[in-house]
Design an enzyme around this catalytic site. Structure first.
Site, PDB file in Angstrom:
ATOM      1  N   GLU A  36      11.980  29.236   0.496  1.00  0.00           N
ATOM      2  CA  GLU A  36      12.876  28.420  -0.342  1.00  0.00           C
ATOM      3  C   GLU A  36      12.177  27.132  -0.760  1.00  0.00           C
ATOM      4  O   GLU A  36      12.375  26.631  -1.863  1.00  0.00           O
ATOM      5  CB  GLU A  36      14.192  28.140   0.417  1.00  0.00           C
ATOM      6  CG  GLU A  36      15.075  29.380   0.428  1.00  0.00           C
ATOM      7  CD  GLU A  36      15.989  29.507   1.633  1.00  0.00           C
ATOM      8  OE1 GLU A  36      16.212  28.511   2.345  1.00  0.00           O
ATOM      9  OE2 GLU A  36      16.477  30.636   1.876  1.00  0.00           O
ATOM     10  N   GLU A  69       8.483  36.450   6.861  1.00  0.00           N
ATOM     11  CA  GLU A  69       9.780  36.519   6.194  1.00  0.00           C
ATOM     12  C   GLU A  69       9.638  37.107   4.795  1.00  0.00           C
ATOM     13  O   GLU A  69       9.361  36.372   3.831  1.00  0.00           O
ATOM     14  CB  GLU A  69      10.379  35.108   6.095  1.00  0.00           C
ATOM     15  CG  GLU A  69      10.656  34.465   7.434  1.00  0.00           C
ATOM     16  CD  GLU A  69      11.810  33.477   7.344  1.00  0.00           C
ATOM     17  OE1 GLU A  69      12.715  33.593   8.165  1.00  0.00           O
ATOM     18  OE2 GLU A  69      11.812  32.623   6.454  1.00  0.00           O
ATOM     19  N   SER A 110      17.490  38.312   7.184  1.00  0.00           N
ATOM     20  CA  SER A 110      18.724  39.050   7.508  1.00  0.00           C
ATOM     21  C   SER A 110      18.727  39.637   8.913  1.00  0.00           C
ATOM     22  O   SER A 110      19.278  40.721   9.142  1.00  0.00           O
ATOM     23  CB  SER A 110      18.999  40.139   6.454  1.00  0.00           C
ATOM     24  OG  SER A 110      19.148  39.545   5.181  1.00  0.00           O
ATOM     25  N   LYS A 112      19.266  25.704   7.522  1.00  0.00           N
ATOM     26  CA  LYS A 112      19.180  25.348   6.098  1.00  0.00           C
ATOM     27  C   LYS A 112      20.111  24.153   5.827  1.00  0.00           C
ATOM     28  O   LYS A 112      20.232  23.287   6.678  1.00  0.00           O
ATOM     29  CB  LYS A 112      19.479  26.567   5.220  1.00  0.00           C
ATOM     30  CG  LYS A 112      18.620  27.756   5.656  1.00  0.00           C
ATOM     31  CD  LYS A 112      18.615  28.903   4.713  1.00  0.00           C
ATOM     32  CE  LYS A 112      17.722  30.011   5.276  1.00  0.00           C
ATOM     33  NZ  LYS A 112      17.590  31.139   4.382  1.00  0.00           N
ATOM     34  N   ASN A 124      17.471  28.715  11.742  1.00  0.00           N
ATOM     35  CA  ASN A 124      17.181  27.854  10.595  1.00  0.00           C
ATOM     36  C   ASN A 124      18.505  27.636   9.872  1.00  0.00           C
ATOM     37  O   ASN A 124      18.966  28.502   9.135  1.00  0.00           O
ATOM     38  CB  ASN A 124      16.153  28.552   9.678  1.00  0.00           C
ATOM     39  CG  ASN A 124      15.939  27.810   8.376  1.00  0.00           C
ATOM     40  OD1 ASN A 124      16.348  26.666   8.230  1.00  0.00           O
ATOM     41  ND2 ASN A 124      15.297  28.469   7.422  1.00  0.00           N
ATOM     42  N   HIS A 137       8.503  27.566   4.183  1.00  0.00           N
ATOM     43  CA  HIS A 137       9.609  28.513   3.971  1.00  0.00           C
ATOM     44  C   HIS A 137       9.648  28.890   2.486  1.00  0.00           C
ATOM     45  O   HIS A 137       9.392  28.057   1.620  1.00  0.00           O
ATOM     46  CB  HIS A 137      10.932  27.876   4.404  1.00  0.00           C
ATOM     47  CG  HIS A 137      12.038  28.873   4.459  1.00  0.00           C
ATOM     48  ND1 HIS A 137      12.706  29.292   3.335  1.00  0.00           N
ATOM     49  CD2 HIS A 137      12.561  29.561   5.497  1.00  0.00           C
ATOM     50  CE1 HIS A 137      13.609  30.196   3.679  1.00  0.00           C
ATOM     51  NE2 HIS A 137      13.545  30.377   4.987  1.00  0.00           N
ATOM     52  N   GLY A 191      18.486  36.277   3.285  1.00  0.00           N
ATOM     53  CA  GLY A 191      19.829  36.004   2.792  1.00  0.00           C
ATOM     54  C   GLY A 191      20.394  37.125   1.931  1.00  0.00           C
ATOM     55  O   GLY A 191      21.387  36.937   1.233  1.00  0.00           O
TER      56      GLY A 191
HETATM   57  P1  PGA Z   1      18.455  34.833   6.707  1.00  0.00           P
HETATM   58  O1  PGA Z   1      17.381  33.656   6.523  1.00  0.00           O
HETATM   59  O2  PGA Z   1      18.478  35.170   8.174  1.00  0.00           O
HETATM   60  O3  PGA Z   1      19.756  34.247   6.226  1.00  0.00           O
HETATM   61  O4  PGA Z   1      17.993  35.969   5.882  1.00  0.00           O
HETATM   62  C1  PGA Z   1      16.187  33.638   7.246  1.00  0.00           C
HETATM   63  C2  PGA Z   1      15.380  32.435   6.848  1.00  0.00           C
HETATM   64  O5  PGA Z   1      15.403  32.084   5.656  1.00  0.00           O
HETATM   65  O6  PGA Z   1      14.698  31.813   7.675  1.00  0.00           O
END
Ligand code: PGA
Length: 271
Positions: A116, A186, A232, A31, A29, A114, A192
């Site tokens: 976010e 998640e 992460s 982003k 992903n 997601h 992140g």
């Molecule tokens: P990350 O993000 O691996 O940077 O923690 C995962 C995601 O948001 O899908």
């Protein structure tokens, strides 16, 4: 009844089914990162490994990178996904992209729900559900994200949160369409942050997700459901997470931006 329970749960209460039935799926992903020329370079770098890989690999790229990603991945095993879509087919929705538009380009996957999008764009389970149904109706496959916040985890309501997100997100989704749904667990506190859920903790929730799907649909649907972990995940922790019985793949954010790191995660599936 007793036999049934022994067959599907191990001593810790985790659902236990034949993992071999499910094809591992590693999804990146990106982003809001990378432009078309970076997309081209990245795909060039990973394509041979992806073509020789047994599991599925998807890269979910920003809308503007989709044309380049689709051209670069043509005639390969690499699958291309978007990170969002609207729930309407067309209309006066400035700045939005519909599932049928994505499908017409050759996009196969879309990430929906997601955290976010839920947090920064106020997408609630009702909107998530509309998007899931619209995406499936246009023939796309969906990566549906669910996960609890740190506060919810500390309040011990993770199971309730996950169960409600899944039931609402998949409301009125037909069993026959579940073949095109991946659920990504998640935990928000792990996204992140560099703070990963331990393999056991992640597996416990992924097992719960499989159980919820078994209750909503049937055992066969839950047995074939791909459940990913995201938050992460990187080349160092991927192997331990991916070896867990109920974790069939990963949804990877920051570690999917570097081709070598992403290749190491793909390699971790079988190691
Ligand atoms: P990350 O993000 O691996 O940077 O923690 C995962 C995601 O948001 O899908």
């Amino acid at each position: 009844m007793y036999l049934y329970a022994v067959q599907f749960y191990n001593l810790k209460g985790d659902i236990f089914m034949n993992k071999e039935l499910r094809c591992p799926v590693i999804a990146g992903n990106w982003k809001m990162n990378k432009d078309p020329s970076e997309t081209k370079d990245f795909i060039k770098r990973i394509i041979d490994v992806v073509n020789n890989n047994e599991g599925k690999v998807i890269v979910c790229v920003p809308f503007i990178d989709l044309p380049e990603a689709l051209i670069s991945a043509k005639n390969s095993k690499l699958l291309i996904g978007a990170q969002n879509c609207h729930f309407k087919k067309n209309g006066a929705f400035t700045g939005e992209v519909s599932p049928s538009m994505l499908k017409s380009m050759g996009v196969e996957y879309v990430i929906i729900g997601h955290s976010e999008r839920r947090n920064y764009f106020n997408e609630d389970d009702k909107i998530v559900n509309k998007k899931v149904k619209a995406a499936l109706e246009s023939g796309l496959s969906v990566i549906l994200c669910v996960g609890e916040s740190l506060e919810q985890r500390e309040l011990n309501v993770t199971s309730e949160v996950i169960s409600s997100q899944i039931k609402r997100g998949l409301y009125e989704v037909d069993k026959s369409d579940m073949k095109r749904v991946i659920i990504a667990y998640e935990p928000i506190w792990a996204i992140g942050t560099g703070r990963t859920a331990s393999p056991d903790a992640a597996n416990e929730v992924c097992s719960l997700i499989r159980k919820i799907i078994g209750d909503l649909y049937d055992i066969q649907t839950s047995e074939h459901l791909i459940v990913q972990y995201g938050g992460s995940m990187n080349s160092k922790n991927a192997k331990d997470l991916l070896s867990m019985n109920n974790i069939d793949g990963g949804l990877i954010g920051s570690s999917s931006l570097d081709a070598d790191e992403f290749l190491d995660i793909i390699a971790a599936v079988k190691s």
